[in-house]
Design an enzyme around this catalytic site. Structure first.
Site, short mmCIF file in Angstrom:
data_model
loop_
_atom_site.label_atom_id
_atom_site.label_comp_id
_atom_site.label_asym_id
_atom_site.label_seq_id
_atom_site.Cartn_x
_atom_site.Cartn_y
_atom_site.Cartn_z
N PRO A 78 -28.46 2.65 -17.52
CA PRO A 78 -28.69 3.94 -16.86
C PRO A 78 -27.87 5.06 -17.49
CG PRO A 78 -27.19 2.59 -15.56
CD PRO A 78 -27.63 1.74 -16.73
N LEU B 174 -18.57 4.00 -16.90
CA LEU B 174 -19.69 4.17 -17.83
C LEU B 174 -19.67 3.18 -18.99
CD1 LEU B 174 -22.14 5.65 -18.98
CD2 LEU B 174 -20.56 7.31 -20.01
N SER C 222 -9.38 15.53 -4.32
CA SER C 222 -8.25 14.75 -3.79
C SER C 222 -7.13 14.66 -4.81
CB SER C 222 -8.72 13.37 -3.35
OG SER C 222 -9.07 12.55 -4.47
N LYS C 223 -7.47 14.56 -6.09
CA LYS C 223 -6.43 14.53 -7.12
C LYS C 223 -5.78 15.90 -7.28
CE LYS C 223 -5.24 11.69 -9.45
NZ LYS C 223 -4.13 10.72 -9.27
N ASP D 17 0.85 -1.19 0.00
CA ASP D 17 0.00 0.00 0.00
C ASP D 17 0.89 1.24 0.00
OD1 ASP D 17 -1.78 2.14 0.81
OD2 ASP D 17 -3.15 0.61 1.59
N THR E 117 -5.78 13.77 -13.56
CA THR E 117 -7.01 13.81 -14.35
C THR E 117 -7.37 15.23 -14.75
OG1 THR E 117 -9.41 13.42 -14.21
CG2 THR E 117 -8.28 13.87 -12.16
N ASP E 118 -8.12 15.36 -15.84
CA ASP E 118 -8.62 16.68 -16.22
C ASP E 118 -9.72 17.18 -15.31
OD1 ASP E 118 -10.69 15.01 -17.04
OD2 ASP E 118 -10.69 15.66 -19.13
N GLU E 119 -10.25 16.30 -14.46
CA GLU E 119 -11.33 16.71 -13.57
C GLU E 119 -10.89 17.74 -12.53
OE1 GLU E 119 -14.11 13.72 -12.25
OE2 GLU E 119 -13.38 12.31 -13.74
N PRO F 75 -24.88 14.27 -7.99
CA PRO F 75 -24.55 15.61 -7.50
C PRO F 75 -23.21 16.09 -8.05
CG PRO F 75 -25.20 14.14 -5.70
CD PRO F 75 -25.01 13.28 -6.91
N TYR G 98 -13.50 13.25 -5.34
CA TYR G 98 -12.44 12.61 -6.13
C TYR G 98 -11.52 13.64 -6.76
CZ TYR G 98 -10.20 10.85 -10.33
OH TYR G 98 -9.28 10.59 -11.31
N LEU H 151 0.31 5.93 -10.43
CA LEU H 151 -1.07 5.82 -10.89
C LEU H 151 -2.03 5.32 -9.83
CD1 LEU H 151 0.89 4.65 -13.54
CD2 LEU H 151 -1.30 5.15 -14.60
#
Length: 350
Positions: free
Chosen positions: A210, A195, A158-159, A57, A130-132, A286, A155, A79
């Protein structure tokens, strides 16, 4: 090079491991084997003489120090992360612990190794993000490496925090790093809570498919093997202290993406009615970002990299892979949360 890859039994990490071995590098795969990891993803290289696996870990400082000392890597590709937005809504603590504290522990282990070995000039710490972290776009515009951070989920927050830690360790301690922010990945070995595999597996099972809201959220899709190629390119040729955005140049709405997958399944695995008739619109999650889009100018002009797989090509390869590898995804169906609607616990007690 000898590359220490964290999270190398996950979706993107395993693609990096497979590609690095194929390219002639040695790899030390460090993975805690959480719910989203699968050693079958790297089974084809498990017996390769240049491959080693460490079950550990990244939050375990003693284990990280031991692994650096034992394997003496030339570079780190980080990663390992909790990465599912819906899970971060239900349980943000695990994301802060792994993505923030785990990155800190790994940075300290890398810094100690680098310093004690005379600060070798060729050492690199490659942080994969990430791009987020940039938040949400409107109908126009793209994220560049200069876009201000504005994360909207636990998420992505945190990144973003882990990105800032990496930059700080570079500025404060001189640790040589490169950082990449990528768009949405897809392809073989994609864990079945995301997805594209959800659409494929729900369609195959005859269940409702969904789609959040009206399916108008837009993402830029990057084939995972293209991403692995880009990451190794940045590791070897990227400028120290520089960020590179990696995009697939494949923007599409979620509903269009779902319909393309359904059309592929109609051709590859036909049934009595079109698979698109299974689409069911559900309450949006959300903080759902409207649109992500990457401006890939820097990586294209400085490093000569651009994606080789179009969205239509990648989707066909991905659907075919899932059809041909049912034992792989069947074995993951019983894992915690897989196949369930997550990310609705807003306002619930922690």
């Amino acid at each position: 090079m000898k590359i220490l890859v964290t999270g190398g039994a996950g979706f993107i990490g395993s693609a990096v491991v497979r590609r690095a071995i194929r390219d002639g590098h040695a790899v030390v795969n460090v993975d805690a084997l959480t719910y989203a990891a699968c050693l079958a993803n790297v089974a084809m290289v498990a017996d390769h003489p240049a491959y080693a696996f460490e079950h550990a870990d990244i939050r375990d400082a003693e284990a990280m120090a031991r692994i650096f000392a034992a394997h003496r890597p030339d570079a780190v590709m980080h990663l390992a992360a909790e990465s599912h937005v819906d899970r971060s809504i239900d349980g943000p603590g695990a994301f802060i612990d792994t993505n923030v504290r785990g990155t800190y522990v790994l940075l300290e282990a890398a810094r100690a190794w680098w310093t004690s070995n005379g600060r070798p000039e060729g050492f690199r710490f490659h942080h994969v993000s990430t791009d987020e972290v940039y938040g949400s776009l409107g109908a126009t515009g793209q994220f560049t490496e200069a876009t201000p951070y504005a994360p909207n989920s636990p998420y992505s927050a945190s990144k973003a925090a882990s990105d800032h830690l990496v930059r700080a360790w570079g500025e404060t301690y001189g640790l040589p790093y490169v950082l990449t922010n990528c768009s949405n990945n897809y392809g073989p070995y994609h864990f079945p809570e995301k997805l594209i595999p959800v659409v494929i597996l729900k369609a195959l099972s005859g269940e409702p498919i969904p789609v959040y809201g009206q399916g108008l959220n837009i993402r830029d899709w990057l084939y995972v093997e293209d991403h692995a190629d880009a990451l190794l390119t940045v590791l070897q040729r990227g400028e120290v202290g520089r960020t590179y955005n990696i995009g697939g140049e494949n923007e599409v709405t979620n509903i269009d993406l779902v319909r393309r997958i359904c059309a592929l399944l109609d051709r590859m695995r036909p049934q009595a009615r079109p698979h698109a008739e299974q689409i069911a619109f559900v309450t949006d999650r959300p903080g759902h970002d409207l649109r992500y889009a990457i401006d890939p100018t820097r990586i294209r002009t400085e490093l000569g990299w651009r994606p080789s797989v179009t969205l239509d090509q990648g989707l066909e390869r991905t659907v075919r892979w899932f059809l041909d590898n049912e034992p792989w995804w069947r074995a993951l169906q019983a894992r915690d949360g897989v196949g369930q609607r997550l990310g609705q616990a807003v306002g619930a007690a922690p």
